[in-house]
Design a protein around this motif. Structure first.
Motif, PDB file in Angstrom:
ATOM      1  N   LYS A  76       0.843  -1.205   0.000  1.00  0.00           N
ATOM      2  CA  LYS A  76       0.000   0.000   0.000  1.00  0.00           C
ATOM      3  C   LYS A  76       0.878   1.254   0.000  1.00  0.00           C
ATOM      4  CE  LYS A  76      -3.949   2.403   1.159  1.00  0.00           C
ATOM      5  NZ  LYS A  76      -4.925   2.551   2.217  1.00  0.00           N
ATOM      6  N   ARG A  77       1.949   1.208   0.812  1.00  0.00           N
ATOM      7  CA  ARG A  77       2.843   2.375   0.857  1.00  0.00           C
ATOM      8  C   ARG A  77       3.503   2.607  -0.485  1.00  0.00           C
ATOM      9  NH1 ARG A  77       4.896   0.577   6.168  1.00  0.00           N
ATOM     10  NH2 ARG A  77       6.783  -0.056   5.102  1.00  0.00           N
ATOM     11  N   LEU A  78       3.930   1.471  -1.089  1.00  0.00           N
ATOM     12  CA  LEU A  78       4.624   1.562  -2.374  1.00  0.00           C
ATOM     13  C   LEU A  78       3.704   2.140  -3.449  1.00  0.00           C
ATOM     14  CD1 LEU A  78       7.418   0.535  -3.617  1.00  0.00           C
ATOM     15  CD2 LEU A  78       6.014  -1.247  -4.646  1.00  0.00           C
ATOM     16  N   THR A  79       2.484   1.582  -3.534  1.00  0.00           N
ATOM     17  CA  THR A  79       1.573   2.045  -4.578  1.00  0.00           C
ATOM     18  C   THR A  79       1.158   3.485  -4.320  1.00  0.00           C
ATOM     19  OG1 THR A  79      -0.199   0.960  -3.363  1.00  0.00           O
ATOM     20  CG2 THR A  79       0.651  -0.181  -5.300  1.00  0.00           C
ATOM     21  N   ALA A  80       0.993   3.839  -3.050  1.00  0.00           N
ATOM     22  CA  ALA A  80       0.614   5.218  -2.741  1.00  0.00           C
ATOM     23  C   ALA A  80       1.727   6.176  -3.176  1.00  0.00           C
ATOM     24  CB  ALA A  80       0.339   5.374  -1.251  1.00  0.00           C
ATOM     25  N   ARG A  81       2.967   5.810  -2.846  1.00  0.00           N
ATOM     26  CA  ARG A  81       4.111   6.648  -3.223  1.00  0.00           C
ATOM     27  C   ARG A  81       4.152   6.832  -4.733  1.00  0.00           C
ATOM     28  NH1 ARG A  81       9.102   5.482  -0.992  1.00  0.00           N
ATOM     29  NH2 ARG A  81       7.957   5.463   0.962  1.00  0.00           N
ATOM     30  N   LEU A  82       3.975   5.712  -5.450  1.00  0.00           N
ATOM     31  CA  LEU A  82       4.011   5.737  -6.913  1.00  0.00           C
ATOM     32  C   LEU A  82       2.921   6.653  -7.457  1.00  0.00           C
ATOM     33  CD1 LEU A  82       5.665   4.145  -9.057  1.00  0.00           C
ATOM     34  CD2 LEU A  82       3.620   2.757  -9.381  1.00  0.00           C
ATOM     35  N   PHE A  83       1.725   6.519  -6.869  1.00  0.00           N
ATOM     36  CA  PHE A  83       0.617   7.339  -7.332  1.00  0.00           C
ATOM     37  C   PHE A  83       0.927   8.834  -7.173  1.00  0.00           C
ATOM     38  CE2 PHE A  83      -3.097   9.850  -6.018  1.00  0.00           C
ATOM     39  CZ  PHE A  83      -3.716   9.939  -7.250  1.00  0.00           C
ATOM     40  N   TYR A  84       1.416   9.214  -6.004  1.00  0.00           N
ATOM     41  CA  TYR A  84       1.706  10.639  -5.771  1.00  0.00           C
ATOM     42  C   TYR A  84       2.783  11.141  -6.722  1.00  0.00           C
ATOM     43  CZ  TYR A  84      -1.179  10.692  -1.604  1.00  0.00           C
ATOM     44  OH  TYR A  84      -2.240  10.633  -0.754  1.00  0.00           O
ATOM     45  N   ARG A  85       3.804  10.295  -6.956  1.00  0.00           N
ATOM     46  CA  ARG A  85       4.863  10.657  -7.901  1.00  0.00           C
ATOM     47  C   ARG A  85       4.275  10.989  -9.266  1.00  0.00           C
ATOM     48  NH1 ARG A  85       9.894   8.407  -6.444  1.00  0.00           N
ATOM     49  NH2 ARG A  85      10.357   9.591  -4.581  1.00  0.00           N
TER      50      ARG A  85
END
Ligand code: UDP
Ligand code: MG
Length: 338
Positions: A137-146
């Protein structure tokens, strides 16, 4: 700026979807935190089509404490729409959207108020850590914000959720945004104003389960990106130009070579590769068009954003400014549901 008139009215706005088990701890902590601020408060609860005892529980709490006011939607409309409904019904000088699962610590409201009194219009609560989320979840969230911030017209601060404190004028600005795709984080960012943040550590849910799965998150991400940016639509022009230019140069080279060296038949594999590649690009481009057109379609239908089934704790005299265009509902305080 002088923001010390009489007493400030704080509106906490919370969407609830099947949060039965969290109601008691939620109101216990939120009410205590709000009372500690020494200001006036109301808690605007939107029941987003819960199928458990959430609505009955909310109504029970609203009878116990008249500062708790309940809006019940006619079905599940999703968190962002529920939050919009809550903003429509909030009357506070400042409004604080908050989740029902106590992942947003209400004790922070005091600090946020301090910042607001200093003259800030929006005070974000930044998550210092996301330990309570899974790695994926953290990884996908980070990717999304990027990705989002790379191409969006207005970036959204990463690691802030909906938890924040907003001045009345910010809320009014948000309410004037008519779109039906309610990507709230994007709307919050778009309206601007003087912003600052306070930090906190995100706790795990007190009870119940998250309503997000990865398919929902993916669609949420699509909503976010299409709502904030038209780059995915426009990029094809440039990609098309680029590919045409290369094709033109390659064509020239082929003609030259044929004139000098005569024809040669092989080349089937490279031709197929080029055709398939371009075919694929075409389909992707059409698909992206589709994503936008689907959303345009949604907007032009002009449906109301949400439908209210019942309200509890609201006065007849308060005109319902709600975007749903309903007629004001007769006095419903603690009635109509038994
Ligand atoms: N929620 C809602 N409608 C929905 C899904 C969720 O109103 O369709 C509410 C939910 O009750 C909670 C908030 O939105 O108050 C955040 O949901 P959740 O905790 O599941 O999301 P997460 O914190 O995992 O992002
Ligand atoms: Mg949560």
């Amino acid at each position: 700026m002088n923001r010390r008139k009489n007493r400030t009215l704080i509106s906490v706005t919370t969407p609830f979807h099947n949060e039965e088990t969290n109601l008691d701890p939620f109101f216990f902590r939120v009410e205590r935190a709000l009372e500690e601020t020494g200001e006036d408060y109301e808690i605007v609860c939107v029941d987003d089509g819960s199928t458990d005892g959430t609505l009955a529980g909310l109504i029970r709490h609203s009878v116990r404490n008249p500062r708790i006011r309940v809006v019940s939607l006619s079905r599940n409309f999703g968190k962002d729409v529920a939050l919009s409904a809550a903003l429509d019904h909030a009357r506070g000088d400042v409004v604080v959207p908050m989740d029902a699962d106590l992942q947003d610590p209400p004790e922070l409201i005091g600090d946020m108020l301090e910042k607001w009194r200093e003259g800030y219009d929006v005070v974000h609560a930044r998550r210092a850590k996301r330990d309570s989320d899974t790695f994926l979840k953290r990884l996908t969230a980070r990717l999304f914000y990027r990705v989002h911030n790379l191409i969006a017209d207005v970036p959204i601060p990463d690691d802030t959720g909906d938890f924040r404190l907003m001045d009345r004028k910010v809320v009014e600005a948000i309410r004037r945004l008519p779109e039906r795709t309610r990507f709230m984080k994007g709307l919050f960012a778009w309206v601007g104003f003087r912003q600052t943040s306070v930090e906190y550590e995100r706790e795990p849910r007190v009870g119940g389960e998250t309503k997000w799965n990865y398919w929902k998150l993916w669609n949420f991400a699509l909503d976010g990106i299409t709502a904030s940016s038209t780059l995915p639509l426009r990029v094809w022009t440039y990609l098309g130009f680029g590919i045409s230019t290369l094709a033109f140069l390659y064509g020239g080279w082929l003609v030259g070579r044929t004139l000098l060296l005569g024809t040669d038949v092989p080349g089937y594999a490279s031709m197929m590769a080029a055709i398939l590649f371009l075919g694929g690009l075409n389909i992707i481009a059409t698909g992206i068009l589709g994503e936008y057109i689907a959303r345009i379609h949604n907007e032009v239908r002009q449906r109301p954003l949400y439908i209210v089934r019942e309200r509890h704790g609201f006065d007849e005299s308060e005109t319902m400014r709600a975007a749903d265009g309903e007629k004001p509902v007769a006095r419903l305080s603690g009635t109509s549901h038994g």
